[in-house]
Design a protein around this motif. Structure first.
Motif, mmCIF file in Angstrom:
data_model
loop_
_atom_site.group_PDB
_atom_site.id
_atom_site.type_symbol
_atom_site.label_atom_id
_atom_site.label_comp_id
_atom_site.label_asym_id
_atom_site.label_seq_id
_atom_site.Cartn_x
_atom_site.Cartn_y
_atom_site.Cartn_z
ATOM 1 N N ASP A 1 21.840 46.709 25.857
ATOM 2 C CA ASP A 1 21.715 46.150 24.516
ATOM 3 C C ASP A 1 21.821 47.243 23.458
ATOM 4 O OD1 ASP A 1 21.397 43.713 25.643
ATOM 5 O OD2 ASP A 1 19.240 43.569 25.322
ATOM 6 N N LEU A 2 22.475 46.904 22.357
ATOM 7 C CA LEU A 2 22.699 47.873 21.285
ATOM 8 C C LEU A 2 21.958 47.455 20.020
ATOM 9 C CD1 LEU A 2 26.561 48.382 21.609
ATOM 10 C CD2 LEU A 2 24.762 49.906 22.445
ATOM 11 N N PRO A 3 21.598 48.418 19.174
ATOM 12 C CA PRO A 3 21.081 48.066 17.846
ATOM 13 C C PRO A 3 22.202 47.472 17.022
ATOM 14 C CG PRO A 3 21.467 50.427 17.988
ATOM 15 C CD PRO A 3 21.690 49.874 19.372
ATOM 16 N N PHE A 4 21.893 46.546 16.125
ATOM 17 C CA PHE A 4 22.934 45.908 15.328
ATOM 18 C C PHE A 4 22.416 45.600 13.933
ATOM 19 C CE2 PHE A 4 20.615 42.575 17.489
ATOM 20 C CZ PHE A 4 20.464 41.586 16.528
ATOM 21 N N LEU A 5 23.351 45.341 13.032
ATOM 22 C CA LEU A 5 23.019 45.040 11.641
ATOM 23 C C LEU A 5 23.234 43.564 11.356
ATOM 24 C CD1 LEU A 5 24.693 48.081 9.815
ATOM 25 C CD2 LEU A 5 22.301 47.786 10.458
ATOM 26 N N ASN A 6 22.392 43.010 10.502
ATOM 27 C CA ASN A 6 22.525 41.619 10.079
ATOM 28 C C ASN A 6 23.425 41.529 8.855
ATOM 29 O OD1 ASN A 6 20.740 40.470 12.024
ATOM 30 N ND2 ASN A 6 19.004 41.228 10.825
ATOM 31 N N LEU A 7 24.216 40.472 8.793
ATOM 32 C CA LEU A 7 25.030 40.220 7.618
ATOM 33 C C LEU A 7 24.175 39.534 6.559
ATOM 34 C CD1 LEU A 7 28.393 38.940 9.170
ATOM 35 C CD2 LEU A 7 27.787 41.261 8.469
ATOM 36 N N GLY A 8 24.093 40.134 5.377
ATOM 37 C CA GLY A 8 23.331 39.562 4.281
ATOM 38 C C GLY A 8 24.183 38.610 3.461
ATOM 39 N N ASN A 9 23.646 38.194 2.337
ATOM 40 C CA ASN A 9 24.322 37.235 1.459
ATOM 41 C C ASN A 9 24.863 37.968 0.234
ATOM 42 O OD1 ASN A 9 25.147 35.140 -0.196
ATOM 43 N ND2 ASN A 9 23.416 33.830 0.319
ATOM 44 N N ALA B 1 23.347 51.738 14.281
ATOM 45 C CA ALA B 1 24.326 50.660 14.444
ATOM 46 C C ALA B 1 25.657 50.983 13.780
ATOM 47 C CB ALA B 1 23.774 49.351 13.883
ATOM 48 N N VAL B 2 25.760 52.133 13.112
ATOM 49 C CA VAL B 2 27.011 52.554 12.470
ATOM 50 C C VAL B 2 27.767 53.456 13.442
ATOM 51 C CG1 VAL B 2 28.039 53.731 10.501
ATOM 52 C CG2 VAL B 2 25.936 52.420 10.208
ATOM 53 N N VAL B 3 29.051 53.192 13.615
ATOM 54 C CA VAL B 3 29.835 53.904 14.622
ATOM 55 C C VAL B 3 31.039 54.593 13.995
ATOM 56 C CG1 VAL B 3 29.154 52.251 16.401
ATOM 57 C CG2 VAL B 3 31.308 51.907 15.172
ATOM 58 N N LYS B 4 31.530 55.586 14.700
ATOM 59 C CA LYS B 4 32.777 56.258 14.317
ATOM 60 C C LYS B 4 33.899 55.709 15.190
ATOM 61 C CE LYS B 4 33.516 60.650 15.325
ATOM 62 N NZ LYS B 4 33.440 62.123 15.221
ATOM 63 N N ILE B 5 35.006 55.331 14.559
ATOM 64 C CA ILE B 5 36.144 54.764 15.274
ATOM 65 C C ILE B 5 37.297 55.759 15.244
ATOM 66 C CG2 ILE B 5 37.835 52.891 15.319
ATOM 67 C CD1 ILE B 5 35.718 51.112 14.008
ATOM 68 N N SER B 6 37.798 56.109 16.428
ATOM 69 C CA SER B 6 38.932 57.029 16.549
ATOM 70 C C SER B 6 40.101 56.270 17.165
ATOM 71 C CB SER B 6 38.564 58.229 17.425
ATOM 72 O OG SER B 6 37.448 58.924 16.890
ATOM 73 N N MET C 1 41.057 57.902 11.988
ATOM 74 C CA MET C 1 39.601 57.850 12.043
ATOM 75 C C MET C 1 39.072 56.897 10.991
ATOM 76 S SD MET C 1 36.964 61.055 11.717
ATOM 77 C CE MET C 1 37.991 61.945 12.891
ATOM 78 N N GLY C 2 37.989 56.233 11.304
ATOM 79 C CA GLY C 2 37.345 55.331 10.355
ATOM 80 C C GLY C 2 35.932 55.036 10.796
ATOM 81 N N SER C 3 35.354 54.039 10.195
ATOM 82 C CA SER C 3 33.978 53.659 10.479
ATOM 83 C C SER C 3 33.910 52.192 10.876
ATOM 84 C CB SER C 3 33.085 53.902 9.254
ATOM 85 O OG SER C 3 33.184 55.231 8.794
ATOM 86 N N GLY C 4 32.766 51.804 11.385
ATOM 87 C CA GLY C 4 32.516 50.418 11.734
ATOM 88 C C GLY C 4 31.028 50.241 11.944
ATOM 89 N N PHE C 5 30.607 49.013 12.225
ATOM 90 C CA PHE C 5 29.188 48.797 12.499
ATOM 91 C C PHE C 5 29.017 47.646 13.482
ATOM 92 C CE2 PHE C 5 30.374 46.493 8.711
ATOM 93 C CZ PHE C 5 29.791 45.248 8.843
ATOM 94 N N ILE C 6 28.002 47.766 14.310
ATOM 95 C CA ILE C 6 27.733 46.802 15.374
ATOM 96 C C ILE C 6 27.028 45.591 14.777
ATOM 97 C CG2 ILE C 6 26.612 46.475 17.615
ATOM 98 C CD1 ILE C 6 26.625 49.597 17.845
ATOM 99 N N ILE C 7 27.492 44.384 15.132
ATOM 100 C CA ILE C 7 26.901 43.168 14.582
ATOM 101 C C ILE C 7 26.228 42.308 15.651
ATOM 102 C CG2 ILE C 7 28.491 43.077 12.631
ATOM 103 C CD1 ILE C 7 29.992 40.843 14.161
ATOM 104 N N SER C 8 26.255 42.753 16.912
ATOM 105 C CA SER C 8 25.567 42.016 17.976
ATOM 106 C C SER C 8 25.176 42.993 19.072
ATOM 107 C CB SER C 8 26.458 40.913 18.549
ATOM 108 O OG SER C 8 27.576 41.463 19.213
ATOM 109 N N GLN C 9 24.116 42.663 19.798
ATOM 110 C CA GLN C 9 23.611 43.591 20.795
ATOM 111 C C GLN C 9 24.544 43.758 21.986
ATOM 112 O OE1 GLN C 9 19.807 42.006 21.890
ATOM 113 N NE2 GLN C 9 20.654 40.355 23.146
ATOM 114 N N ASP C 10 25.515 42.833 22.139
ATOM 115 C CA ASP C 10 26.449 42.956 23.252
ATOM 116 C C ASP C 10 27.724 43.704 22.877
ATOM 117 O OD1 ASP C 10 27.256 40.930 21.594
ATOM 118 O OD2 ASP C 10 27.949 39.599 23.183
#
Length: 375
Positions: free
Chosen positions: A161-169, A63-68, A102-111
Motif C-alpha cells: 500500500d502507498l500513501p496517496f493524496l485526496n482530490l479536493g474541490n 505521495a509526490v513522485v518523479k516521473i522519468s 522528466m516531470g512530476s506526478g502524484f499518487i491518488i490511490s494506495q494501489d
C-alpha cells in the motif's frame, strides 16, 4: 464603615459569580484558541500556524513522485551525422537515439494510480517512477491519456500500500487562497513553493494545445513541476501544475480538479473521449479582414487553410470562407467556432452558414473523429 466594606466585598463576589455563570463579561472574554481550527482556516490566512505549510508538506510529499521518460528518435546527437550527404558518403544509417524527459506526478490511490500531465509522458517508449521509500524506480504503464485536457493516468505495481493524496474541490477555492506546489523542477525532487490563487478560469494556449479553465497562481512553477500537485492548506489537491508564462515571473497555471474528476474514470478504463474534427485552420475576422472581404461587420471565423481529405474539404469549404453559423449557433469569432465543434460528436452531420465572395451560402458537413497523427 465596616458595613460598607462588607457590602462592597459581597457585591464583588456576586459579580464574579454572575460573570462565571454567563461565560464572562464580553469586554474581558479571551479569544478562543485557533490551534484546533486549522481546517476552518485552511486556505484563508497565511497565519493558520507557524508549521501549517510544513505539516502539509510532511504529509503530502511521500505521495509526490518523479516521473522519468525515454523517447526513441532517429538520428544522432552529432550534427555531422544529421547531414544526409555525410551519411550517404560514409554509408552510415540513421541511428536510434534515446532522449530523456522528466516531470512530476502524484499518487491518488494506495494501489498505485498516478496522475500527471499528458505532455510529461507523450511519445515515451518507457516510463519509470521514483517513489519515496523504494530503493529502485518502478515501471509505469499508461492506463489512459487525454491530449486536449493534458491529463494522463499511470499505474505502477508497488507490492504494498502507498500513501496517496485526496482530490479536493477546486470550485470552492477562492482567489487569494493560499496554495502549495510540490514537484521536481530541473530534477530537484520534492521542491516546495507557496503562493496564492491569482485567478480562476484562465484560457491559455501553449504550442498547439488550448487550455480553457486553468487556475492561475504565483507559486513558482518551473520545468519539471509539470504534473505535480497544487495543494490547499488542508493538504488536498485542487490542481495539477501544468504551465508557466514564458513572458513573466510569478504566473503559473494548474488544471483544476473539477476538470480531472470529469474524466478520471475514463482515464482509468482507457476510454477515449470523442475528438470531433472538421479540418480547418481559422482566425477571427477583424476590421481589416472585414474590409478586405467586403463584409458589413467584423464577425465570424475566416478559414486560413483546409486539410486535404478532411470533412471540411469534403463539404466544399475553401480558404477565405467566413463561417458565421455552425450547427445552429451564431459564430462571432474563432473561439466560438472551436467551442461549437467541441460540442458535436464524431459522425454527426451539421449545417453551416458561410459567406463566400459576399454571398451567404449553406453547407452540410459530417464531423469526423480527429486522427491520432493530428494534434
Amino acid at each position: 464603615m465596616f458595613k460598607n466594606i462588607k457590602r462592597a466585598f459581597l457585591l464583588i463576589i456576586v459579580i464574579a459569580v454572575l460573570a462565571a455563570s454567563n461565560g464572562g463579561c464580553n469586554l474581558l472574554k479571551q479569544p478562543q484558541s485557533k490551534q484546533n481550527s486549522g481546517q476552518d482556516q485552511a486556505g484563508l490566512l497565511p497565519g493558520v500556524g507557524p508549521d501549517t505549510v510544513a505539516d502539509v508538506v510532511s504529509l503530502a510529499s511521500p505521495a509526490v513522485v518523479k516521473i522519468s521518460t525515454r523517447v526513441t528518435s532517429r538520428g544522432s546527437s552529432d550534427p555531422l551525422f544529421s547531414d544526409p550527404f555525410f551519411r550517404q558518403f560514409f554509408g552510415l544509417p540513421s541511428q536510434p537515439r534515446q532522449e530523456e524527459g522528466m516531470g512530476s506526478g502524484f499518487i491518488i490511490s494506495q494501489d498505485g494510480y498516478i496522475l500527471t500531465n499528458e505532455h510529461v509522458i507523450d511519445g515515451a517508449s518507457s516510463i519509470s517512477v521514483t517513489v519515496t521509500g523504494f530503493d529502485r524506480d518502478l515501471e509505469a504503464k499508461v492506463t489512459g491519456a487525454d491530449y486536449d485536457l493534458d491529463l494522463a493516468l499511470l499505474k505502477i505495481e508497488p507490492g504494498r500500500d502507498l500513501p496517496f493524496l485526496n482530490l479536493g474541490n477546486s470550485d470552492q477555492i477562492r482567489v487569494g487562497n493560499w496554495v502549495i506546489a510540490i514537484g521536481n523542477p530541473y530534477g530537484l525532487d520534492h521542491t516546495v513553493t507557496t503562493g496564492v490563487i491569482s485567478a480562476k478560469g484562465r484560457p491559455i494556449s501553449v504550442s498547439d494545445r488550448k487550455y480553457e479553465n486553468l487556475l492561475q497562481t504565483d507559486a513558482s512553477i518551473n520545468p519539471g513541476n509539470s504534473g505535480g500537485p497544487l495543494l490547499d492548506l488542508k493538504g488536498e489537491v485542487i490542481g495539477i501544475n501544468t504551465a508557466i508564462s514564458s513572458q513573466a515571473q510569478g504566473i503559473g497555471f494548474a488544471i483544476p480538479t473539477s476538470t480531472v474528476r470529469q474524466v478520471l474514470e475514463d482515464l482509468k478504463n482507457n476510454v477515449s473521449k470523442s475528438r470531433p474534427w472538421v479540418g480547418v485552420q481559422v482566425r477571427t475576422v477583424d476590421n481589416e479582414l472585414a474590409r478586405y472581404l467586403g463584409l458589413d461587420r467584423a464577425e465570424g471565423a475566416v478559414i486560413d487553410g483546409v486539410i486535404a481529405g478532411s470533412p471540411a474539404e469534403k463539404a466544399g469549404l475553401r480558404e477565405w470562407d467566413v463561417i458565421v453559423e455552425f450547427n445552429g449557433k451564431k459564430i462571432s469569432n474563432a473561439d466560438e467556432l472551436v467551442a461549437a465543434i467541441k460540442n458535436t460528436q464524431a459522425g454527426q452531420t451539421v449545417n453551416m452558414s458561410i459567406i463566400r465572395k459576399r454571398q451567404l451560402s449553406q453547407l452540410t458537413l459530417a464531423v469526423a473523429e480527429k486522427p491520432q497523427n493530428i494534434r
